[in-house]
Scaffold this motif. Sequence first.
Motif, PDB file in Angstrom:
ATOM      1  N   SER A  43       0.844  -1.182   0.000  1.00 51.19           N
ATOM      2  CA  SER A  43       0.000   0.000   0.000  1.00 51.19           C
ATOM      3  C   SER A  43       0.879   1.231   0.000  1.00 51.19           C
ATOM      4  CB  SER A  43      -0.922  -0.009   1.216  1.00 51.19           C
ATOM      5  OG  SER A  43      -0.167   0.228   2.379  1.00 51.19           O
ATOM      6  N   PRO A  44       0.361   2.365  -0.434  1.00 52.85           N
ATOM      7  CA  PRO A  44       1.165   3.593  -0.403  1.00 52.85           C
ATOM      8  C   PRO A  44       1.642   3.932   1.010  1.00 52.85           C
ATOM      9  CG  PRO A  44      -0.785   3.915  -1.752  1.00 52.85           C
ATOM     10  CD  PRO A  44      -0.925   2.572  -1.098  1.00 52.85           C
ATOM     11  N   ALA A  45       0.805   3.679   2.017  1.00 53.19           N
ATOM     12  CA  ALA A  45       1.201   3.967   3.401  1.00 53.19           C
ATOM     13  C   ALA A  45       2.377   3.088   3.818  1.00 53.19           C
ATOM     14  CB  ALA A  45       0.024   3.763   4.345  1.00 53.19           C
ATOM     15  N   MET A  46       2.333   1.806   3.450  1.00 53.25           N
ATOM     16  CA  MET A  46       3.433   0.892   3.779  1.00 53.25           C
ATOM     17  C   MET A  46       4.707   1.328   3.070  1.00 53.25           C
ATOM     18  SD  MET A  46       2.451  -1.665   5.770  1.00 53.25           S
ATOM     19  CE  MET A  46       2.760  -3.362   5.401  1.00 53.25           C
ATOM     20  N   SER A  47       4.569   1.796   1.855  1.00 49.97           N
ATOM     21  CA  SER A  47       5.722   2.247   1.083  1.00 49.97           C
ATOM     22  C   SER A  47       6.370   3.461   1.753  1.00 49.97           C
ATOM     23  CB  SER A  47       5.297   2.591  -0.339  1.00 49.97           C
ATOM     24  OG  SER A  47       6.392   3.076  -1.073  1.00 49.97           O
ATOM     25  N   VAL A  48       5.550   4.381   2.249  1.00 48.31           N
ATOM     26  CA  VAL A  48       6.073   5.559   2.932  1.00 48.31           C
ATOM     27  C   VAL A  48       6.791   5.158   4.218  1.00 48.31           C
ATOM     28  CG1 VAL A  48       5.389   7.662   4.165  1.00 48.31           C
ATOM     29  CG2 VAL A  48       4.402   7.165   1.934  1.00 48.31           C
ATOM     30  N   GLN A  58      10.092   3.642   3.314  1.00 43.96           N
ATOM     31  CA  GLN A  58      11.042   4.680   2.907  1.00 43.96           C
ATOM     32  C   GLN A  58      11.586   5.438   4.119  1.00 43.96           C
ATOM     33  OE1 GLN A  58       8.840   7.031   0.118  1.00 43.96           O
ATOM     34  NE2 GLN A  58       9.267   5.670  -1.610  1.00 43.96           N
ATOM     35  N   ARG A  59      10.719   5.707   5.084  1.00 48.31           N
ATOM     36  CA  ARG A  59      11.161   6.390   6.300  1.00 48.31           C
ATOM     37  C   ARG A  59      12.138   5.515   7.083  1.00 48.31           C
ATOM     38  NH1 ARG A  59       5.464   8.907   8.445  1.00 48.31           N
ATOM     39  NH2 ARG A  59       5.319  10.550   6.888  1.00 48.31           N
ATOM     40  N   LEU A  60      11.834   4.220   7.175  1.00 49.56           N
ATOM     41  CA  LEU A  60      12.736   3.304   7.869  1.00 49.56           C
ATOM     42  C   LEU A  60      14.095   3.259   7.174  1.00 49.56           C
ATOM     43  CD1 LEU A  60      10.421   0.279   8.748  1.00 49.56           C
ATOM     44  CD2 LEU A  60      11.661   1.720  10.366  1.00 49.56           C
ATOM     45  N   GLU A  61      14.078   3.170   5.853  1.00 51.24           N
ATOM     46  CA  GLU A  61      15.326   3.136   5.098  1.00 51.24           C
ATOM     47  C   GLU A  61      16.125   4.422   5.286  1.00 51.24           C
ATOM     48  OE1 GLU A  61      14.029   2.326   1.113  1.00 51.24           O
ATOM     49  OE2 GLU A  61      13.902   0.167   1.461  1.00 51.24           O
ATOM     50  N   ALA A  62      15.434   5.570   5.269  1.00 56.23           N
ATOM     51  CA  ALA A  62      16.110   6.851   5.448  1.00 56.23           C
ATOM     52  C   ALA A  62      16.706   6.941   6.852  1.00 56.23           C
ATOM     53  CB  ALA A  62      15.141   8.013   5.208  1.00 56.23           C
ATOM     54  N   ARG A  63      15.951   6.524   7.837  1.00 58.77           N
ATOM     55  CA  ARG A  63      16.438   6.581   9.227  1.00 58.77           C
ATOM     56  C   ARG A  63      17.606   5.616   9.429  1.00 58.77           C
ATOM     57  NH1 ARG A  63      17.762   9.592  12.984  1.00 58.77           N
ATOM     58  NH2 ARG A  63      17.200   8.987  15.057  1.00 58.77           N
ATOM     59  N   ALA A  64      17.532   4.429   8.817  1.00 58.91           N
ATOM     60  CA  ALA A  64      18.643   3.477   8.902  1.00 58.91           C
ATOM     61  C   ALA A  64      19.892   4.066   8.242  1.00 58.91           C
ATOM     62  CB  ALA A  64      18.261   2.144   8.268  1.00 58.91           C
ATOM     63  N   GLY A  65      19.707   4.769   7.141  1.00 55.18           N
ATOM     64  CA  GLY A  65      20.839   5.441   6.496  1.00 55.18           C
ATOM     65  C   GLY A  65      21.454   6.491   7.396  1.00 55.18           C
ATOM     66  N   GLU A  66      20.600   7.253   8.099  1.00 57.49           N
ATOM     67  CA  GLU A  66      21.100   8.259   9.039  1.00 57.49           C
ATOM     68  C   GLU A  66      21.860   7.600  10.192  1.00 57.49           C
ATOM     69  OE1 GLU A  66      17.604  10.356  10.277  1.00 57.49           O
ATOM     70  OE2 GLU A  66      17.260  11.211   8.290  1.00 57.49           O
ATOM     71  N   ALA A  99      13.572 -10.712  -3.412  1.00 58.30           N
ATOM     72  CA  ALA A  99      12.440 -10.545  -4.327  1.00 58.30           C
ATOM     73  C   ALA A  99      11.184 -11.233  -3.808  1.00 58.30           C
ATOM     74  CB  ALA A  99      12.805 -11.083  -5.711  1.00 58.30           C
ATOM     75  N   SER A 100      11.355 -12.309  -3.040  1.00 58.20           N
ATOM     76  CA  SER A 100      10.184 -13.036  -2.546  1.00 58.20           C
ATOM     77  C   SER A 100       9.617 -12.442  -1.255  1.00 58.20           C
ATOM     78  CB  SER A 100      10.536 -14.510  -2.326  1.00 58.20           C
ATOM     79  OG  SER A 100      11.459 -14.635  -1.263  1.00 58.20           O
ATOM     80  N   MET A 101      10.292 -11.449  -0.689  1.00 59.01           N
ATOM     81  CA  MET A 101       9.790 -10.808   0.533  1.00 59.01           C
ATOM     82  C   MET A 101       8.559  -9.970   0.220  1.00 59.01           C
ATOM     83  SD  MET A 101      12.979  -9.153   2.526  1.00 59.01           S
ATOM     84  CE  MET A 101      13.897 -10.053   3.729  1.00 59.01           C
ATOM     85  N   ASN A 102       7.553 -10.079   1.095  1.00 59.83           N
ATOM     86  CA  ASN A 102       6.433  -9.158   0.942  1.00 59.83           C
ATOM     87  C   ASN A 102       6.807  -7.857   1.634  1.00 59.83           C
ATOM     88  OD1 ASN A 102       5.787  -9.326   3.716  1.00 59.83           O
ATOM     89  ND2 ASN A 102       4.450 -11.084   3.360  1.00 59.83           N
ATOM     90  N   SER A 103       5.966  -6.847   1.495  1.00 58.37           N
ATOM     91  CA  SER A 103       6.326  -5.524   2.024  1.00 58.37           C
ATOM     92  C   SER A 103       6.455  -5.545   3.539  1.00 58.37           C
ATOM     93  CB  SER A 103       5.307  -4.479   1.581  1.00 58.37           C
ATOM     94  OG  SER A 103       4.021  -4.823   2.052  1.00 58.37           O
ATOM     95  N   GLU A 104       5.654  -6.363   4.238  1.00 53.21           N
ATOM     96  CA  GLU A 104       5.763  -6.434   5.696  1.00 53.21           C
ATOM     97  C   GLU A 104       7.099  -7.052   6.114  1.00 53.21           C
ATOM     98  OE1 GLU A 104       3.619  -8.638   9.416  1.00 53.21           O
ATOM     99  OE2 GLU A 104       2.324  -7.900   7.805  1.00 53.21           O
ATOM    100  N   GLN A 105       7.528  -8.101   5.407  1.00 55.52           N
ATOM    101  CA  GLN A 105       8.814  -8.724   5.714  1.00 55.52           C
ATOM    102  C   GLN A 105       9.967  -7.755   5.432  1.00 55.52           C
ATOM    103  OE1 GLN A 105       8.233 -12.060   3.101  1.00 55.52           O
ATOM    104  NE2 GLN A 105       7.988 -13.499   4.822  1.00 55.52           N
ATOM    105  N   ALA A 106       9.851  -7.020   4.349  1.00 52.39           N
ATOM    106  CA  ALA A 106      10.891  -6.052   4.012  1.00 52.39           C
ATOM    107  C   ALA A 106      10.956  -4.937   5.058  1.00 52.39           C
ATOM    108  CB  ALA A 106      10.634  -5.461   2.630  1.00 52.39           C
ATOM    109  N   MET A 107       9.786  -4.480   5.527  1.00 57.11           N
ATOM    110  CA  MET A 107       9.769  -3.460   6.571  1.00 57.11           C
ATOM    111  C   MET A 107      10.354  -4.004   7.868  1.00 57.11           C
ATOM    112  SD  MET A 107       6.481  -0.942   6.298  1.00 57.11           S
ATOM    113  CE  MET A 107       5.500  -2.001   7.285  1.00 57.11           C
ATOM    114  N   ARG A 108      10.048  -5.243   8.192  1.00 54.84           N
ATOM    115  CA  ARG A 108      10.577  -5.851   9.405  1.00 54.84           C
ATOM    116  C   ARG A 108      12.116  -5.948   9.326  1.00 54.84           C
ATOM    117  NH1 ARG A 108       7.552  -8.603  12.766  1.00 54.84           N
ATOM    118  NH2 ARG A 108       6.099  -9.112  11.110  1.00 54.84           N
TER     119      ARG A 108
END
Length: 179
Positions: A10-15, A18-26, A120-129
Amino acid sequence: MSEASGNHSSPAMSVVRQRLEARAGEMFVEVQRADAKATTLCGVAGGLMAVDVAALSALRGATSALPVAVLACTAVLLGMALTAALYAVRPVLHRAVGPTAFGAFSSNQHRPEEIISAFASMNSEQAMRAEAERLALLATLARRKFQAVRRAIDLTATAVVMAGIGLLSMYIPLEKIAM
């Protein structure tokens, strides 16, 4: 990506991702900053300790024990500062996160194709986790490193003051202070 494969995002999950990735980068940048500071402190504390030990060896036959005692304490403080800085540089994983943060990819037996397929086989929840685990690991490392760097700075500053007292005490006779 199709919903059937479990990769619906979902767009919310994507946001959120992205926030998690940005914070991890920081956090990764903060870990690097702490390492750079700890490396600098290793050089400073080590250099000051070498000078202090040289001053101590020059004072071997000193008539007053005060400068020797103060410089010996300075050497101990600088040794502790060096140890704290080395602790910050030493690569370790926090027990709470541990090797699971690397997931199934930590083994050197996996080929790049297998790793790409697993991602590639990860769903968005697994990727966020996975991204959240990465953020937790990096935040823990950054906190631990900055605490060690802070300790090393405090010890180094205290040692410099102690060295100053020890060196000045050689030039100011104690009799003048007592009067």
